[in-house]
Design a protein around this motif. Sequence first.
Motif, PDB file in Angstrom:
ATOM      1  N   HIS A   3     -39.428 -14.886  30.803  1.00 17.06           N
ATOM      2  CA  HIS A   3     -38.169 -14.295  31.237  1.00 17.06           C
ATOM      3  C   HIS A   3     -37.435 -13.552  30.127  1.00 17.06           C
ATOM      4  CE1 HIS A   3     -37.472 -18.387  29.776  1.00 17.06           C
ATOM      5  NE2 HIS A   3     -36.276 -17.976  29.386  1.00 17.06           N
ATOM      6  N   HIS A   4     -37.988 -13.505  28.912  1.00 17.58           N
ATOM      7  CA  HIS A   4     -37.375 -12.709  27.854  1.00 17.58           C
ATOM      8  C   HIS A   4     -37.754 -11.244  28.035  1.00 17.58           C
ATOM      9  CE1 HIS A   4     -37.150 -16.387  24.920  1.00 17.58           C
ATOM     10  NE2 HIS A   4     -36.571 -16.613  26.074  1.00 17.58           N
ATOM     11  N   ASP A   5     -36.923 -10.363  27.526  1.00 18.00           N
ATOM     12  CA  ASP A   5     -37.235  -8.932  27.525  1.00 18.00           C
ATOM     13  C   ASP A   5     -38.401  -8.707  26.567  1.00 18.00           C
ATOM     14  OD1 ASP A   5     -37.371  -6.206  27.392  1.00 18.00           O
ATOM     15  OD2 ASP A   5     -35.335  -5.896  26.651  1.00 18.00           O
ATOM     16  N   MET A   6     -39.519  -8.261  27.092  1.00 22.39           N
ATOM     17  CA  MET A   6     -40.735  -8.097  26.288  1.00 22.39           C
ATOM     18  C   MET A   6     -41.000  -6.640  25.913  1.00 22.39           C
ATOM     19  SD  MET A   6     -41.561 -11.242  26.059  1.00 22.39           S
ATOM     20  CE  MET A   6     -43.232 -11.298  25.414  1.00 22.39           C
ATOM     21  N   THR A   7     -39.977  -5.796  25.999  1.00 21.37           N
ATOM     22  CA  THR A   7     -40.176  -4.364  25.753  1.00 21.37           C
ATOM     23  C   THR A   7     -39.662  -3.908  24.396  1.00 21.37           C
ATOM     24  OG1 THR A   7     -38.066  -3.808  26.842  1.00 21.37           O
ATOM     25  CG2 THR A   7     -40.047  -3.879  28.232  1.00 21.37           C
ATOM     26  N   ASP A   8     -39.213  -4.834  23.565  1.00 17.76           N
ATOM     27  CA  ASP A   8     -38.756  -4.475  22.222  1.00 17.76           C
ATOM     28  C   ASP A   8     -39.930  -4.491  21.240  1.00 17.76           C
ATOM     29  OD1 ASP A   8     -36.190  -4.121  23.034  1.00 17.76           O
ATOM     30  OD2 ASP A   8     -35.382  -5.947  22.143  1.00 17.76           O
ATOM     31  N   PRO A   9     -39.751  -3.970  20.024  1.00 17.38           N
ATOM     32  CA  PRO A   9     -40.847  -3.974  19.039  1.00 17.38           C
ATOM     33  C   PRO A   9     -41.280  -5.401  18.684  1.00 17.38           C
ATOM     34  CG  PRO A   9     -39.099  -2.467  18.370  1.00 17.38           C
ATOM     35  CD  PRO A   9     -38.569  -3.241  19.531  1.00 17.38           C
ATOM     36  N   GLU A  63     -45.055  -6.029  25.602  1.00 15.98           N
ATOM     37  CA  GLU A  63     -45.361  -5.589  26.970  1.00 15.98           C
ATOM     38  C   GLU A  63     -46.374  -4.453  26.965  1.00 15.98           C
ATOM     39  OE1 GLU A  63     -45.213  -5.913  31.013  1.00 15.98           O
ATOM     40  OE2 GLU A  63     -44.121  -7.174  29.586  1.00 15.98           O
ATOM     41  N   SER A  64     -46.212  -3.516  26.032  1.00 17.61           N
ATOM     42  CA  SER A  64     -47.132  -2.363  25.976  1.00 17.61           C
ATOM     43  C   SER A  64     -48.494  -2.741  25.411  1.00 17.61           C
ATOM     44  CB  SER A  64     -46.523  -1.249  25.126  1.00 17.61           C
ATOM     45  OG  SER A  64     -46.462  -1.625  23.754  1.00 17.61           O
ATOM     46  N   LEU A  65     -48.586  -3.929  24.814  1.00 19.70           N
ATOM     47  CA  LEU A  65     -49.829  -4.353  24.169  1.00 19.70           C
ATOM     48  C   LEU A  65     -50.514  -5.499  24.912  1.00 19.70           C
ATOM     49  CD1 LEU A  65     -48.597  -4.278  20.466  1.00 19.70           C
ATOM     50  CD2 LEU A  65     -50.207  -2.677  21.520  1.00 19.70           C
ATOM     51  N   LYS A  66     -50.178  -5.691  26.166  1.00 20.46           N
ATOM     52  CA  LYS A  66     -50.797  -6.767  26.934  1.00 20.46           C
ATOM     53  C   LYS A  66     -52.320  -6.639  26.912  1.00 20.46           C
ATOM     54  CE  LYS A  66     -47.563  -8.461  30.432  1.00 20.46           C
ATOM     55  NZ  LYS A  66     -47.261  -8.465  31.887  1.00 20.46           N
TER      56      LYS A  66
END
Length: 592
Positions: A108-114, A242-245
């Motif tokens: 549930h954390h924002d996973m879109t940060d660096p 998120e971008s590196l899943k």
Amino acid sequence: MRKQSYRVCFCFQRRFRLTAAEAPADVKSIFDKYSENGVMSADHLRLFLVEVQGEENATVEEAQGLVDGFHELKHLHLFYRRGISLETFFKYLLGDVNAPLDPKIGIHHDMTDPLSHYFIYTSHNTYLTGNQLSSDSSDIPIIRALQGGVRVIELDLWPNSAKNNVYVLHGRTFTTPVELIKCLRSIKEYAFTASEYPVVITLEDHLPANLQALVAKMITQTFGDMLFSPGSELLTEFPSPESLKRRIIISTKPPKEYLEAKKVKVKEGKSEKGHSSAEDDAWKKEVGDFKQNNDYDKADDVDGESVENDEEDEEDLKIQQQTAPEYKNLIAIPAGKGKGRLQDWLRVDPNSVRRLSLSELVLEKAIAQYGTDIVSFTQQNLLRVYPKAIRVASSNYNPLSAWMHGAQMVALNMQGYDKSLWFMHGMFRANGGCGYVKKPDFLLNSGSNREAFNPRAILPVKTTLKVTLYMGEGWYYDFSHTHFDNYSPPDFYAKVGIAGVPADTMKKKTKQIEDNWIPTWDELFEFPLTVPELALLRIEVREYDASGKGKLAGQTCLPVWELRKGIRAVPLYSRKGEKYKCVKLLMRFEFV
């Protein structure tokens, strides 16, 4: 809204089965308040969930789903069709669905940060099966770590000149090697069994150019499209989880930085010896002054855990003069200290990002002198912290100090089974156990108008956590507690405390309950917290013995910032972090 059905699992026992008469006074009082004529309806249950458990969005449909789940067990004669009895309510409170961390919310954390904005579940010398000196190297600990949610795997690469191959082992020790390819294949197979978020492989490279090229071939053929590689571009900001899943990321020192770091070490070895002499002396006392063989003693540990003589350093520099470009192109997260001294290592380059590795001892020195610089550095870059070399038995340091200063990759020995590792387990139970935990805002936001966070600053109390420990149950039927005498009930006591910033850290102890498999303490503890965002709730239950230390009967560590309010069933774990089948504590958590 669709009616939901929940199946509730309990450890029902022929002897020592809990009854309504054994329910704590608070539980009986609450049931009386939220029931009518001895029956708690779905409407009553919803009110309880909202007002006591803090589940403000609970619906009648969800409450009815719970009641329906109870009725699936109606053959036990504990249930009423109109609702649930006190006995059933008591069993519900001790059920798995009533855990202290919400199993339904998941990630549930924002996973879109660096990547630099997250604490990342990190292991040290992941391949070792035991101690740091003589245990076997294997892919089994790597598999176990990945299955447990670890996201950073460390591999030490050494040449096997006789076979023109690459081994993984702890250099200049008696640890047996394992082939690199075996480790890579296991990483590929198990990388995303526990979490879809990226796995970082940190390499400690002690290889000549021809074997670097071989490693590059192994990695590209094994992982293929799973590899994340920015190519020749220099990252100015790390990508997001998120971008590196489902991606594999390689991190090590680029060959140029590796050579420069070794040249600096050769020049500074004698001048720095005074700072590390105590550690070096202790290491020599533990392991002696020995060499394993010519294949493994030619290079320093990339992270600087050991120092060889100048002649060997110069020889290794010659070996490394020719580097494999295909190997360098694989490095997505470059590592290195750069030139200069400690404060220079912490300088932020606005045009690039990197990973810096420090030993726990160097981190202590850095915190004392440049604490706010570390926090500023970790807002953009990655900081990895690793255990000092003399931790031969795979013990660990306290990770909290590193986390308080923003270090993302706090590497611990997964073989350690100590309190520090329990803290690690507690931290990464947060955010659905995905291995990435978003750092609190005060570790991410600082600049010219805002000072970097100082964990030793005197701050006002933000909240007070009230913890009521009612009782424990399940020991008699959990056969993993082999040290218990089934015919002599233990004398249980519990320790409850907070691990966090210095002002919040404290520990309290319950009274001792003699000769009882189902200890009932019914004690309240209060913990004023200045930084609840970095606080871990520590719980240990021990069996009293004459030594005064007590044998461990179960433990857990929970992130305070994700605790659910209300009366909860808290599962306990063994020293090794294995969850017991039935052992639980009934506790209440309130924030005031």
